[in-house]
Design a protein around this motif. Structure first.
Motif, PDB file in Angstrom:
ATOM      1  N   THR A   1       0.872  -1.169   0.000  1.00  0.00           N
ATOM      2  CA  THR A   1       0.000   0.000   0.000  1.00  0.00           C
ATOM      3  C   THR A   1       0.906   1.215   0.000  1.00  0.00           C
ATOM      4  O   THR A   1       1.823   1.302   0.825  1.00  0.00           O
ATOM      5  CB  THR A   1      -0.864  -0.012   1.268  1.00  0.00           C
ATOM      6  N   LEU A   2       0.649   2.130  -0.909  1.00  0.00           N
ATOM      7  CA  LEU A   2       1.579   3.264  -1.061  1.00  0.00           C
ATOM      8  C   LEU A   2       1.247   4.362  -0.046  1.00  0.00           C
ATOM      9  O   LEU A   2       1.018   5.523  -0.398  1.00  0.00           O
ATOM     10  CB  LEU A   2       1.554   3.790  -2.497  1.00  0.00           C
ATOM     11  N   ARG A   3       1.202   3.992   1.207  1.00  0.00           N
ATOM     12  CA  ARG A   3       0.918   4.952   2.261  1.00  0.00           C
ATOM     13  C   ARG A   3       1.674   4.496   3.514  1.00  0.00           C
ATOM     14  O   ARG A   3       1.779   3.289   3.781  1.00  0.00           O
ATOM     15  CB  ARG A   3      -0.582   4.972   2.534  1.00  0.00           C
ATOM     16  N   VAL A   4       2.206   5.447   4.274  1.00  0.00           N
ATOM     17  CA  VAL A   4       2.874   5.101   5.530  1.00  0.00           C
ATOM     18  C   VAL A   4       1.807   4.530   6.477  1.00  0.00           C
ATOM     19  O   VAL A   4       0.742   5.120   6.634  1.00  0.00           O
ATOM     20  CB  VAL A   4       3.523   6.347   6.165  1.00  0.00           C
ATOM     21  N   PRO A   5       2.065   3.358   7.078  1.00  0.00           N
ATOM     22  CA  PRO A   5       1.066   2.739   7.958  1.00  0.00           C
ATOM     23  C   PRO A   5       0.668   3.698   9.073  1.00  0.00           C
ATOM     24  O   PRO A   5       1.505   4.400   9.641  1.00  0.00           O
ATOM     25  CB  PRO A   5       1.789   1.520   8.514  1.00  0.00           C
ATOM     26  N   GLU A   6      -0.609   3.703   9.400  1.00  0.00           N
ATOM     27  CA  GLU A   6      -1.079   4.547  10.502  1.00  0.00           C
ATOM     28  C   GLU A   6      -0.551   4.027  11.826  1.00  0.00           C
ATOM     29  O   GLU A   6      -0.349   2.819  12.006  1.00  0.00           O
ATOM     30  CB  GLU A   6      -2.606   4.528  10.543  1.00  0.00           C
ATOM     31  N   GLY A   7      -0.365   4.945  12.759  1.00  0.00           N
ATOM     32  CA  GLY A   7       0.001   4.531  14.117  1.00  0.00           C
ATOM     33  C   GLY A   7       1.484   4.270  14.294  1.00  0.00           C
ATOM     34  O   GLY A   7       1.966   4.128  15.415  1.00  0.00           O
ATOM     35  N   ALA A   8       2.227   4.223  13.171  1.00  0.00           N
ATOM     36  CA  ALA A   8       3.667   3.999  13.295  1.00  0.00           C
ATOM     37  C   ALA A   8       4.364   5.326  13.589  1.00  0.00           C
ATOM     38  O   ALA A   8       3.755   6.395  13.508  1.00  0.00           O
ATOM     39  CB  ALA A   8       4.204   3.397  12.002  1.00  0.00           C
ATOM     40  N   ALA A   9       5.616   5.241  13.973  1.00  0.00           N
ATOM     41  CA  ALA A   9       6.408   6.456  14.150  1.00  0.00           C
ATOM     42  C   ALA A   9       6.517   7.167  12.804  1.00  0.00           C
ATOM     43  O   ALA A   9       6.344   6.534  11.755  1.00  0.00           O
ATOM     44  CB  ALA A   9       7.802   6.082  14.661  1.00  0.00           C
ATOM     45  N   PRO A  10       6.798   8.486  12.829  1.00  0.00           N
ATOM     46  CA  PRO A  10       6.900   9.224  11.570  1.00  0.00           C
ATOM     47  C   PRO A  10       7.846   8.527  10.605  1.00  0.00           C
ATOM     48  O   PRO A  10       8.955   8.139  10.985  1.00  0.00           O
ATOM     49  CB  PRO A  10       7.465  10.578  12.004  1.00  0.00           C
ATOM     50  N   ALA A  11       7.371   8.336   9.391  1.00  0.00           N
ATOM     51  CA  ALA A  11       8.155   7.612   8.390  1.00  0.00           C
ATOM     52  C   ALA A  11       7.848   8.179   7.018  1.00  0.00           C
ATOM     53  O   ALA A  11       6.971   9.038   6.860  1.00  0.00           O
ATOM     54  CB  ALA A  11       7.843   6.126   8.450  1.00  0.00           C
ATOM     55  N   VAL A  12       8.601   7.682   6.054  1.00  0.00           N
ATOM     56  CA  VAL A  12       8.464   8.157   4.689  1.00  0.00           C
ATOM     57  C   VAL A  12       8.416   6.942   3.773  1.00  0.00           C
ATOM     58  O   VAL A  12       9.226   6.023   3.925  1.00  0.00           O
ATOM     59  CB  VAL A  12       9.672   9.075   4.335  1.00  0.00           C
ATOM     60  N   LEU A  13       7.458   6.917   2.877  1.00  0.00           N
ATOM     61  CA  LEU A  13       7.404   5.858   1.880  1.00  0.00           C
ATOM     62  C   LEU A  13       7.932   6.441   0.573  1.00  0.00           C
ATOM     63  O   LEU A  13       7.458   7.481   0.112  1.00  0.00           O
ATOM     64  CB  LEU A  13       5.968   5.363   1.687  1.00  0.00           C
ATOM     65  N   VAL A  14       8.935   5.776   0.019  1.00  0.00           N
ATOM     66  CA  VAL A  14       9.543   6.318  -1.205  1.00  0.00           C
ATOM     67  C   VAL A  14       9.470   5.330  -2.357  1.00  0.00           C
ATOM     68  O   VAL A  14       9.405   4.115  -2.159  1.00  0.00           O
ATOM     69  CB  VAL A  14      11.036   6.698  -0.992  1.00  0.00           C
ATOM     70  N   LYS A  15       9.472   5.883  -3.542  1.00  0.00           N
ATOM     71  CA  LYS A  15       9.681   5.091  -4.759  1.00  0.00           C
ATOM     72  C   LYS A  15      11.146   5.265  -5.145  1.00  0.00           C
ATOM     73  O   LYS A  15      11.620   6.403  -5.345  1.00  0.00           O
ATOM     74  CB  LYS A  15       8.789   5.600  -5.884  1.00  0.00           C
ATOM     75  N   ASN A  16      11.883   4.163  -5.222  1.00  0.00           N
ATOM     76  CA  ASN A  16      13.307   4.257  -5.513  1.00  0.00           C
ATOM     77  C   ASN A  16      13.540   4.532  -6.993  1.00  0.00           C
ATOM     78  O   ASN A  16      12.961   3.873  -7.855  1.00  0.00           O
ATOM     79  CB  ASN A  16      14.018   2.972  -5.097  1.00  0.00           C
ATOM     80  N   LEU A  17      14.408   5.497  -7.271  1.00  0.00           N
ATOM     81  CA  LEU A  17      14.724   5.849  -8.651  1.00  0.00           C
ATOM     82  C   LEU A  17      16.091   5.285  -9.060  1.00  0.00           C
ATOM     83  O   LEU A  17      16.211   4.579 -10.047  1.00  0.00           O
ATOM     84  CB  LEU A  17      14.701   7.379  -8.813  1.00  0.00           C
ATOM     85  N   HIS A  18      17.108   5.598  -8.280  1.00  0.00           N
ATOM     86  CA  HIS A  18      18.465   5.149  -8.592  1.00  0.00           C
ATOM     87  C   HIS A  18      19.067   4.480  -7.360  1.00  0.00           C
ATOM     88  O   HIS A  18      18.938   4.998  -6.251  1.00  0.00           O
ATOM     89  CB  HIS A  18      19.356   6.332  -8.984  1.00  0.00           C
ATOM     90  N   LEU A  19      19.746   3.377  -7.562  1.00  0.00           N
ATOM     91  CA  LEU A  19      20.437   2.695  -6.461  1.00  0.00           C
ATOM     92  C   LEU A  19      21.938   2.704  -6.745  1.00  0.00           C
ATOM     93  O   LEU A  19      22.363   2.614  -7.901  1.00  0.00           O
ATOM     94  CB  LEU A  19      19.941   1.253  -6.335  1.00  0.00           C
ATOM     95  N   SER A  20      22.694   2.763  -5.674  1.00  0.00           N
ATOM     96  CA  SER A  20      24.148   2.855  -5.785  1.00  0.00           C
ATOM     97  C   SER A  20      24.782   1.496  -5.507  1.00  0.00           C
ATOM     98  O   SER A  20      24.421   0.821  -4.545  1.00  0.00           O
ATOM     99  CB  SER A  20      24.642   3.877  -4.758  1.00  0.00           C
ATOM    100  N   CYS A  21      25.732   1.094  -6.351  1.00  0.00           N
ATOM    101  CA  CYS A  21      26.528  -0.114  -6.092  1.00  0.00           C
ATOM    102  C   CYS A  21      27.895   0.329  -5.590  1.00  0.00           C
ATOM    103  O   CYS A  21      28.643   0.985  -6.336  1.00  0.00           O
ATOM    104  CB  CYS A  21      26.706  -0.928  -7.368  1.00  0.00           C
ATOM    105  N   ASP A  22      28.226  -0.009  -4.359  1.00  0.00           N
ATOM    106  CA  ASP A  22      29.489   0.439  -3.769  1.00  0.00           C
ATOM    107  C   ASP A  22      30.249  -0.742  -3.161  1.00  0.00           C
ATOM    108  O   ASP A  22      29.642  -1.606  -2.519  1.00  0.00           O
ATOM    109  CB  ASP A  22      29.208   1.477  -2.675  1.00  0.00           C
ATOM    110  N   PRO A  23      31.583  -0.743  -3.343  1.00  0.00           N
ATOM    111  CA  PRO A  23      32.379  -1.885  -2.840  1.00  0.00           C
ATOM    112  C   PRO A  23      32.213  -2.147  -1.338  1.00  0.00           C
ATOM    113  O   PRO A  23      32.300  -3.293  -0.906  1.00  0.00           O
ATOM    114  CB  PRO A  23      33.819  -1.473  -3.162  1.00  0.00           C
ATOM    115  N   TYR A  24      31.989  -1.094  -0.535  1.00  0.00           N
ATOM    116  CA  TYR A  24      31.883  -1.325   0.914  1.00  0.00           C
ATOM    117  C   TYR A  24      30.748  -2.297   1.251  1.00  0.00           C
ATOM    118  O   TYR A  24      30.750  -2.931   2.304  1.00  0.00           O
ATOM    119  CB  TYR A  24      31.665   0.004   1.664  1.00  0.00           C
TER     120      TYR A  24
END
Lengths: 351, 351
Positions: free
Chosen positions: B40-63
């Motif tokens: 569900t594209l909504r932050v669940p009710e009753g939870a601590a403040p949060a953010v629901l995001v749609k990921n656009l770019h992901l980083s590949c890093d050696p670490y």
């Protein structure tokens, strides 16, 4: 041409390097005691100002091994095969044509492994004010090794009170002072050495919080874990090899490694590989090599601090004195198997 | 109980770590793309403040390889097998119960390798002011790798104009920026890389003074001698292993080695031994590991400097973009064989 009053003469024995050594620790027969004939105990006329000294104490230091190689790219040039070995010493001036020195002065600085040396750069000598401090200590506590400990600890280790400090070769010329300075600084200090006698010395004489015999530890990493359950903040590195690898695993975040020397390695052509260097990244370790001569601006402060600590009984010093120039090669060779207990010096003459 | 207006739903594919990896580079099949069902594209009710995001770019890093081990003693905890892989990303806020974020905001920070992520520590996200700079650059030029280069070069390398700088893995996410910063600083800069294409990029695109393909050099020490006849003042270390050994022999007195990573080694259980560490002493080398997050006080200055350099055309950036979440495992694995040309990112969605 008038004849000068005849100067006194003396026989002059000397220790010369036979030839360059490659890829093994030095042996006694790499050096040979030769009769240098008689010398006139006077600075030759017409030469540049110079000082003729009678050598009293000679210093045996691991860095000298580096000068026994045919390698000219280092910070100090190699010895010349067939020539007298050079090293730090304490000597008495017999004759001087340099205005800064007179017969009878006691000096320290670069001299030769021989009974009498003609020193053509006397400006590099330090005049020693005689005091209650033994003369030979100017090769250790108040000399290059002491200053190495002082500059390395304060300038490279960035010590903070309460930090965990580990010193290898801890009963040696440098290590014993590093440990005592670290204790005075309020650190927790552990040392390693290669005999149980040295371990006792570290605990009983130098006041280390703990010490261990690395030769009796089948697993150095486990040993360090035992002595440093919370890890090591500062490692004063004198040995290299497997000890360094174990220390890297035991370092704490933002730890410092002052690399003073690697006596286990500097006689080898192909040094042991260090496998845990990657630890530098996640632990953000600073590992830094240093040479005392880069820090000479601190030398006066060092002399004054160290003499005071000594007189106040806050720092003690142990040296291992061999008697007689003929025993110098064995004394030097012993450094590389840890035969010496404390700073190794050779007494050539008492007066 | 009243029913809320039905929130939009979406399928959510994700990449999870199958199990911990020991002593080898990662393989594609260590990660698996799974269908995470509908979200569900909504932050669940009753939870601590949060953010629901749609990921656009992901980083590949050696670490991230370090998080695929069952080792909890590092500065960052391991991933959980069976759980979604975490990494840095750029994302669009879909819903927020945190006062600092609203739907439509573009953010960068830790997210998941999935299409939608619920971020329960939104205070760690950075809001991106959209501009002429490509969004994915916030994972490279203006992100963690860029900042690693900036902090490492200025804080760890202590650069001086005219010094000789060597960068390994020089066309990578970090190396390409280090080299360009060093050029802007007035240094002479040489880079190494593993293909001729990358070598051309270093010379033609990034303006390195010289570059070489380390895979075509049978003797790395000889290669460094050729490119640095006077020696190296600064080495920006990204690879470890035999390159580090060769560099140690080529360093100049008082040189600095900033240890950013050792990509050739961090997938191995038993890393290659480094034999020339003793060089630290005669050359008084400082070798220092670092992590960008220790230097975050410099981040605002970095962002401003780097955006200006980019807009002024003084720094360019090359990235290697894989399209589609399903290609993320291959993109990540490619880092360890140098398959990527420039900073590796994965585009999950364009909007």
């Amino acid at each position: 041409m008038e004849q000068q009053a005849a100067a006194p003469m003396a026989r002059n024995r000397k220790v010369v390097l036979r030839e360059y050594i490659t890829g093994r620790p030095p042996r006694e027969d790499d050096m040979v005691l030769v009769d240098g004939g008689t010398v006139t105990l006077r600075v030759p006329e017409g030469a540049a100002p110079a000082v003729l000294v009678k050598n009293l104490h000679l210093s045996c230091d691991p860095y000298m091994r580096g000068r026994m190689r045919d390698f000219h790219g280092s910070y100090i040039p190699p010895f010349k095969p067939g020539s007298v070995i050079e090293g730090l010493g304490v000597a008495r001036v017999v004759d001087s044509t340099h205005p800064g020195f007179s017969a009878g002065d006691i000096v320290s600085g670069m001299t030769g492994w021989e009974e009498y040396s003609l020193i053509d750069k006397p400006e590099q000598l330090n005049k020693i004010q005689q005091s209650d401090i033994p003369l030979s200590y100017h090769l250790g506590l108040l000399g290059m090794p002491g200053f190495t400990a002082y500059a390395g600890f304060y300038e490279i280790c960035s010590p903070k009170k309460g930090e965990f400090v580990f010193v290898s070769a801890a009963s040696g010329a440098v290590g014993q002072i590093v440990g005592q300075l670290a204790k005075l600084h309020g650190c927790y200090v552990v040392g390693s050495a290669g005999t149980n006698q040295k371990v006792e010395l570290l605990k009983d004489k130098f006041g280390f919080d703990a010490a261990f015999n690395y030769k009796e530890e089948p697993d150095l990493t486990a040993a360090l874990k035992r002595y440093f359950p919370e890890g090591i903040d500062i490692y004063f590195e004198n040995v290299g090899g497997p000890m360094l690898d174990a220390v890297l695993l035991s370092m704490r975040t933002h730890g410092r490694i002052a690399v003073c020397g690697m006596v286990s390695q500097n006689a080898l052509t192909d040094p042991v590989g260090i496998h845990n260097i990657f630890c530098l990244v996640p632990k953000r370790i600073r590992m830094q090599g240093f040479i005392q001569s880069d820090h000479l601006h601190m030398f006066p402060q060092f002399l004054s601090d160290m003499a005071k600590h000594y007189r106040d009984g806050k720092i003690v010093y142990v040296e291992d004195m061999s008697i007689g120039l003929e025993n110098a090669p064995a004394a030097f060779v012993g450094l590389f198997s840890g035969k010496n207990v404390g700073k190794q010096v050779v007494c050539v003459s008492q007066e």
